[in-house]
Structures are given as structure tokens and as C-alpha cells.
Write an enzyme that holds these catalytic residues in place. Structure first.
Site, mmCIF file in Angstrom:
data_model
loop_
_atom_site.group_PDB
_atom_site.id
_atom_site.type_symbol
_atom_site.label_atom_id
_atom_site.label_comp_id
_atom_site.label_asym_id
_atom_site.label_seq_id
_atom_site.Cartn_x
_atom_site.Cartn_y
_atom_site.Cartn_z
ATOM 1 C CG ASN A 9 39.323 -26.438 75.320
ATOM 2 O OD1 ASN A 9 39.235 -27.154 74.243
ATOM 3 N ND2 ASN A 9 40.432 -25.557 75.590
ATOM 4 C CE LYS A 11 42.513 -27.478 77.673
ATOM 5 N NZ LYS A 11 43.417 -27.136 78.632
ATOM 6 C CG HIS A 97 43.206 -22.355 75.677
ATOM 7 N ND1 HIS A 97 44.488 -22.698 76.218
ATOM 8 C CD2 HIS A 97 42.033 -22.782 76.520
ATOM 9 C CE1 HIS A 97 43.892 -23.431 77.337
ATOM 10 N NE2 HIS A 97 42.596 -23.796 77.492
ATOM 11 C CD GLU A 99 46.065 -25.644 76.763
ATOM 12 O OE1 GLU A 99 45.271 -26.114 75.665
ATOM 13 O OE2 GLU A 99 45.989 -26.165 77.703
ATOM 14 C CD GLU A 169 40.556 -21.563 80.241
ATOM 15 O OE1 GLU A 169 40.022 -22.629 80.606
ATOM 16 O OE2 GLU A 169 41.410 -21.489 79.282
ATOM 17 N N GLY A 175 45.152 -27.858 83.962
ATOM 18 C CA GLY A 175 45.426 -29.141 83.692
ATOM 19 C C GLY A 175 46.400 -29.547 84.833
ATOM 20 C CB SER A 215 42.028 -27.810 87.977
ATOM 21 O OG SER A 215 43.235 -28.234 87.395
ATOM 22 N N GLY A 237 39.734 -31.040 81.279
ATOM 23 C CA GLY A 237 39.870 -32.619 81.429
ATOM 24 C C GLY A 237 38.342 -33.135 81.777
HETATM 25 P P1 13P Z 1 41.522 -28.199 82.714
HETATM 26 O O1 13P Z 1 39.959 -28.113 83.102
HETATM 27 O O2 13P Z 1 41.799 -29.361 82.273
HETATM 28 O O3 13P Z 1 42.459 -27.404 83.807
HETATM 29 O O4 13P Z 1 41.754 -27.207 81.462
HETATM 30 C C1 13P Z 1 41.091 -26.021 81.616
HETATM 31 C C2 13P Z 1 41.185 -25.301 80.355
HETATM 32 O O5 13P Z 1 42.212 -25.191 79.536
HETATM 33 C C3 13P Z 1 39.824 -25.130 79.549
HETATM 34 O O6 13P Z 1 40.077 -24.360 78.487
#
Ligand code: 13P
Length: 252
Positions: A9, A11, A97, A99, A169, A175, A215, A237
Site C-alpha cells: 500500500n 498510500k 483502511h 486512514e 491492521e 507507521g 510496521s 512503508g
Molecule cells: P506500515 O507498514 O507503514 O506500518 O503501514 C501499514 C499499512 O497501513 C498498510 O496498509
């Protein structure tokens, strides 16, 4: 058996030149990627049309979107429809998600509609669930995640839900560099599978893919993916670094 899936992802990261370079870097690593895992990238929607052309001959990387609307077309300024995604051979789309739930107020009813619309157009929804830190600490996180799944997915038929990928998640791990331990993740994955099995039967429970996000990186992917009910990862990330994403693919 559940399919092993590794989805990146991206983002709202990378400008166009950077995003194209990342695709090229991934393609150069083709022989090093794990052939037994489905590899998916979910770039910004503005890059999808070009990437669909670049990847047309490279079927081993599947394209995913990060979001969509539920209507086929119409006056919905700024939205992208499953029909449009399908016309670019997009195979996956992330739904719900955290977010999007937090910053754009997406609720269960909307997520249920999006999931259904994607299935109607042959796109695999990657349905996200997961609790915030205060929910984890208040110890009602199990019920919280089960409710997220039930409210958005349990009106589907057994055939439909077997095509959905569920991504657990935990919001506190996204993150933050703070990963759920393999045991913490496995606990929720096992609960999700048990709940899906109780509602839709043994076969669906065995076949549904439940992937972990938060993460996840080369250093911890092996331990996470070794758990019985973790069938892969939704990577933020670390999916922006080609060699890390590739290394994670070899952690199954
Ligand atoms: P990170 O791997 O950056 O923590 O993000 C996870 C995520 O939100 C994948 O959708």
C-alpha cells in the site's frame, strides 16, 4: 488452502518519476520474488493507467487500488468506480483502511457497499480491520474487530466472502514502527477465521486469506508469516523500497 498474498500500500507517497522508478526496480527483481505468493502493488490512483500498461506483460505483479466508490458511474466528483478500475485490469482494491475510516469518516454501511460493488465487478476487496490503541488497552479489542468484520462483510454470501481478503491492521502499529507481536496478530487472525468459519462454513474458513499489516518489514515478516492464520501482509512503508518488499515476499 488460503492464498499467500503480499500487497504494497503505497498510500499518498511518491511523485510520478519516483513511482515509475519503483515499478522498474520491482521488475528488475522478478527472479528474486517468491513465486508462491501473489504480489500486489497499490499505487496512487493517478498512476494506475500507466502502470496497467507497464505491467500488461508482467502478469506476476497485480495492480490494486487504494480506494473506490460503490457506484458504477455518475455525478460523484473526484471518485473512482469499480467499473473504471476493472477497465484497467485492476485486480484488487483496499476497502476501509483505518486512514479512510479516521480521516474520511467511512462507516460500516459504506464499506459494505464498496465491498459488494467490487465483488460484482470481479475485483478482490482487501478489507481492512483493526483497533486503535485505546481499544487495545481497554481490552475489548477482540469484540471490536469482530464487529468490524460482521457489520461490513456478514451480509455477503459464502461464495462472495470467500473472494474477500481480510487485512488485520492494528491502528497502533501502522507507521509507528511498533509491530504487533506474532502472538498478538495470530490471536486476532485465528478469531477472524473462527468467526468466518462459524458463519460461512469450514470450506470458506479454510480458503479465506487473512493478511497482517502494521510496521511489517523484512526483520519481522518471517515470524509473523509463520503463524497458522497469517497468510501474508499488507505493507506500507517497507513496500516503497523494492529490495525490502522483495525480501518480505521470501518470508513465507
Ligand atoms: P506500515 O507498514 O507503514 O506500518 O503501514 C501499514 C499499512 O497501513 C498498510 O496498509
Amino acid at each position: 488452502m488460503s492464498k499467500q498474498i503480499l500487497a504494497g500500500n503505497w498510500k499518498m507517497n511518491l511523485d510520478y518519476a519516483e513511482a515509475k522508478k519503483l515499478v522498474q526496480d520491482l521488475l528488475k527483481l522478478k527472479d528474486k520474488f517468491n513465486k508462491d505468493a501473489e504480489v500486489v502493488i497499490c499505487p496512487s490512483p493517478v498512476y494506475i493507467a500507466v502502470f496497467a500498461e507497464i505491467l500488461a506483460k508482467e502478469k506476476w505483479i497485480k495492480l490494486g487500488a487504494q480506494n473506490c466508490y460503490f457506484a458504477d458511474n455518475g455525478a460523484y466528483t473526484g471518485e473512482v468506480s469499480p467499473v473504471q478500475l476493472k477497465s484497467l485490469e485492476v485486480d484488487y482494491c483496499i476497502v476501509g483502511h483505518s486512514e479512510r475510516r479516521d480521516f474520511f469518516n467511512e462507516d460500516y454501511a459504506l464499506l459494505a457497499k464498496k465491498t459488494k460493488a467490487l465483488l460484482n465487478h470481479g475485483i478482490t476487496p482487501i478489507f481492512c480491520c483493526g483497533e486503535q490503541l485505546q481499544v487495545r488497552e481497554s481490552n475489548v479489542y477482540r469484540e471490536f474487530v469482530m464487529k468490524q468484520i460482521e457489520e461490513a462483510l456478514f451480509s455477503l454470501s459464502a461464495e462472495e466472502i470467500s473472494k474477500v481478503v481480510i487485512a488485520y491492521e492494528p491502528v497502533w502499529a501502522i507507521g509507528t514502527g511498533k509491530t504487533a507481536t506474532a502472538e498478538q496478530a495470530q490471536e486476532i487472525h485465528a478469531l477472524i477465521r473462527a468467526r468466518v468459519t462459524a458463519k460461512f462454513g469450514e470450506k470458506v474458513g479454510k480458503e479465506i486469506s487473512i493478511i497482517y499489516g502494521g510496521s511489517c518489514k523484512p526483520e519481522n515478516a518471517k515470524e509473523l508469516f509463520a503463524q497458522n492464520d497469517i497468510n501474508g501482509g499488507l505493507i506500507g512503508g517497507a513496500s516503497l523500497v523494492a529490495k525490502d518488499f522483495c525480501e518480505i515476499s521470501n518470508s513465507f
